[in-house]
Design a protein around this motif. Structure first.
Motif, PDB file in Angstrom:
ATOM      1  N   ASP A 234      -3.424   5.808  -7.593  1.00 56.63           N
ATOM      2  CA  ASP A 234      -3.215   7.254  -7.493  1.00 56.63           C
ATOM      3  C   ASP A 234      -2.006   7.562  -6.605  1.00 56.63           C
ATOM      4  O   ASP A 234      -1.317   8.557  -6.811  1.00 56.63           O
ATOM      5  N   ILE A 235      -1.790   6.712  -5.586  1.00 57.29           N
ATOM      6  CA  ILE A 235      -0.670   6.886  -4.652  1.00 57.29           C
ATOM      7  C   ILE A 235      -0.124   5.507  -4.285  1.00 57.29           C
ATOM      8  O   ILE A 235      -0.882   4.552  -4.137  1.00 57.29           O
ATOM      9  N   ILE A 236       1.207   5.416  -4.115  1.00 58.80           N
ATOM     10  CA  ILE A 236       1.819   4.171  -3.631  1.00 58.80           C
ATOM     11  C   ILE A 236       2.596   4.488  -2.352  1.00 58.80           C
ATOM     12  O   ILE A 236       3.451   5.378  -2.323  1.00 58.80           O
ATOM     13  N   CYS A 237       2.277   3.734  -1.279  1.00 59.59           N
ATOM     14  CA  CYS A 237       2.990   3.851  -0.011  1.00 59.59           C
ATOM     15  C   CYS A 237       3.940   2.648   0.083  1.00 59.59           C
ATOM     16  O   CYS A 237       3.482   1.496   0.147  1.00 59.59           O
ATOM     17  N   LEU A 238       5.222   2.911   0.119  1.00 58.21           N
ATOM     18  CA  LEU A 238       6.224   1.877  -0.133  1.00 58.21           C
ATOM     19  C   LEU A 238       7.144   1.663   1.068  1.00 58.21           C
ATOM     20  O   LEU A 238       7.773   2.596   1.561  1.00 58.21           O
TER      21      LEU A 238
ATOM     22  N   SER B 169      14.677  -3.941  -3.029  1.00 58.48           N
ATOM     23  CA  SER B 169      14.919  -2.809  -2.127  1.00 58.48           C
ATOM     24  C   SER B 169      14.072  -1.607  -2.563  1.00 58.48           C
ATOM     25  O   SER B 169      13.705  -1.476  -3.730  1.00 58.48           O
ATOM     26  N   GLY B 170      13.786  -0.737  -1.614  1.00 59.21           N
ATOM     27  CA  GLY B 170      12.900   0.391  -1.877  1.00 59.21           C
ATOM     28  C   GLY B 170      13.375   1.313  -2.975  1.00 59.21           C
ATOM     29  O   GLY B 170      12.576   1.788  -3.796  1.00 59.21           O
ATOM     30  N   ASP B 171      14.693   1.574  -3.044  1.00 61.03           N
ATOM     31  CA  ASP B 171      15.202   2.498  -4.052  1.00 61.03           C
ATOM     32  C   ASP B 171      15.071   1.926  -5.465  1.00 61.03           C
ATOM     33  O   ASP B 171      14.741   2.644  -6.421  1.00 61.03           O
ATOM     34  N   ILE B 172      15.289   0.594  -5.602  1.00 62.37           N
ATOM     35  CA  ILE B 172      15.146  -0.039  -6.917  1.00 62.37           C
ATOM     36  C   ILE B 172      13.676  -0.083  -7.327  1.00 62.37           C
ATOM     37  O   ILE B 172      13.329   0.172  -8.482  1.00 62.37           O
TER      38      ILE B 172
ATOM     39  N   ILE C   2       5.145   7.485  -1.478  1.00 61.83           N
ATOM     40  CA  ILE C   2       5.521   7.799  -0.098  1.00 61.83           C
ATOM     41  C   ILE C   2       6.371   6.638   0.426  1.00 61.83           C
ATOM     42  O   ILE C   2       5.937   5.481   0.385  1.00 61.83           O
ATOM     43  N   ILE C   3       7.561   6.936   0.878  1.00 60.41           N
ATOM     44  CA  ILE C   3       8.436   5.912   1.440  1.00 60.41           C
ATOM     45  C   ILE C   3       8.179   5.800   2.951  1.00 60.41           C
ATOM     46  O   ILE C   3       8.187   6.810   3.673  1.00 60.41           O
TER      47      ILE C   3
END
Length: 449
Positions: A49-53, A61-64, A79-80
């Motif tokens: 339901d949610i991903i905390c990254l 990398s987080g953006d990719i 959520i970054i």
């Protein structure tokens, strides 16, 4: 939503376990911790339901990773969580579709907790809206709303299906009580206009001097009592459907104004000058034969051709065979559910009685009969005597049984006797027969007993 499935993607195991422990204080949260972006992607099929990254993962990398997750499912809130306090980085992530950007510090777990609460509230709202849409679609799915399996009703289904592909006007005809408004709603709520207004105008229920105001609305001060602007039905229906019920009752003078409105697709409010465009589908209904009304001079021929569109004729209930029993069962189940009663069945004798009746009031009358029968029965089964037909003296029903003339004559006399409180002289006078005929009948019945 009961359990919230949350993915935590964090290569710092201590920090990840700390967040996991804190979030698991809410028993409704199901937390999965991943060390790499690949592990997260490999588990996306579990539908979080949610991903905390974490921004700085060792493999991706987080953006990719954000982009890859959105390619799989762009509706998952992300959520970054990052050690970088650079505002530009945060803005870039938010522009890329991240729901929130949280900086790693001593307050991270509390900020994350609040962020997840807000996202969960939004998810619950979205789910509620989707459920309501689904319920609406199920409610007006015409093959569920319009009960029946007869050839006559299958023809109606076919016409409804054809009407859904375009915005052609639809004209629905049929006897009173055959379900014309139900069909109109089925067309609207199964079309691409289902999320737009469905506006009903019943011509027979509105005095003719008020019809223009209903149709077109008025400006403030247009007439005595017009204290504010009022929006007419055509404006209200913009983008959706306007259903004109009992169209044959519309006054001839107003028919010309309606024709102009339908041709120009615009209205002018009473007391106003502005031409207001509208785009609404037109569905009309009547229990009268509009073509005959045109011949009689009661309905404008040019308006007739403007509104007739796709004609759908609803069959009377008496021509629908076993649909009578299907509808009866549907109304029984509905009454039982609404009144929190136990299941009620129809006896064979009750079924036979329903199948012999002609239902001059059609489906509306059947529902009334069934509702009363559910109240009058013993609570388990509806018997023949529990069915009361208000139109019991309808000739077509009376003559539907195979009886001799003598038997019919006896029934008429006995019914009239009962109606006149067993007064033989009064009954003889009403039926224009000799009182000896009545006495002979009564004597004959006594001898049979």
């Amino acid at each position: 939503m009961t359990t919230l499935k949350i993915f935590l993607v964090e290569d710092d195991l201590f920090f990840g376990e700390t967040l996991k422990y804190h979030l698991k204080l809410n028993p409704d949260y199901d937390i999965s911790l991943f060390k790499t972006g690949k592990e997260c992607l490999d588990s996306i099929y579990l539908k979080p339901d949610i991903i905390c990254l974490d921004f700085g993962l060792p493999d991706i990398s987080g953006d990719i990773l954000l982009k890859k997750i959105h390619e799989i499912n762009n509706s998952i809130p992300i959520i970054i969580i990052s050690g970088q306090e650079d505002i530009e980085v945060a803005v870039d992530f938010l522009k890329s579709g991240a729901r929130d950007y949280i900086v790693k510090n001593s307050h991270t777990k509390d900020i994350l907790w609040n962020s997840i609460i807000k996202i969960r509230e939004n998810l619950q709202l979205v789910n509620t809206v989707e459920e309501l849409k689904e319920q609406l679609e199920q409610k007006f799915s015409f093959e569920k709303t319009i009960i029946g399996q007869s050839d006559a009703i299958k023809t109606v289904f076919n016409k409804i299906n054809k009407s859904l592909n375009t915005n052609i006007n639809v004209s629905i005809t049929g006897e009173t009580g055959t379900g014309k408004e139900v069909v109109a709603k089925a067309i609207h709520y199964n079309s691409d206009k289902k999320n737009k207004p469905f506006v009903v105008v019943n011509m027979a229920a509105i005095p003719k001097e008020l019809i223009e105001n209903e149709f077109f609305g008025h400006e403030k001060g247009a007439f005595t009592g017009a204290d504010s602007r009022s929006i007419g039905k055509f404006e209200q229906a913009d983008g959706g459907t306007i259903f004109l019920d009992e169209i044959a009752e519309l006054d001839l003078n107003l028919q010309s104004k309606l024709l102009r409105v339908l041709q120009e697709r615009e209205v002018i409010r009473l007391g106003g000058k502005e031409r207001i465009k509208f785009n609404a589908r037109l569905i009309i209904a009547t229990h009268k034969d509009l073509a005959q009304e045109v011949k009689k001079g009661n309905f404008r021929e040019d308006l007739y051709y403007r509104i007739i569109g796709l004609p759908i004729e609803l069959p009377p209930l008496r021509e629908r065979g076993n649909d009578i029993l299907l509808l009866a069962k549907y109304f029984i189940d509905l009454f039982v559910k609404e009144n929190k009663m136990k299941n009620i069945n129809l006896s064979k004798a009750a079924k036979d009685k329903l199948m012999k009746y002609t239902f001059p009031g059609n489906i509306r009358e059947l529902k009334s009969i069934i509702d009363l029968a559910c109240v009058m029965c013993d609570g388990k089964e509806i018997f023949s005597d529990d069915l009361s037909f208000n139109s019991i003296n309808d000739a077509s029903f009376f003559l539907s049984e195979e009886k001799t003339l003598k038997e019919y004559t006896s029934e008429i006399i006995l019914h009239s006797l009962k109606k006149n409180n067993n007064d033989v002289l009064k009954t003889a006078k009403k039926l224009d027969i000799g009182k000896s005929t009545i006495y002979n009948l009564l004597q004959s019945l006594e001898l049979k007993k």
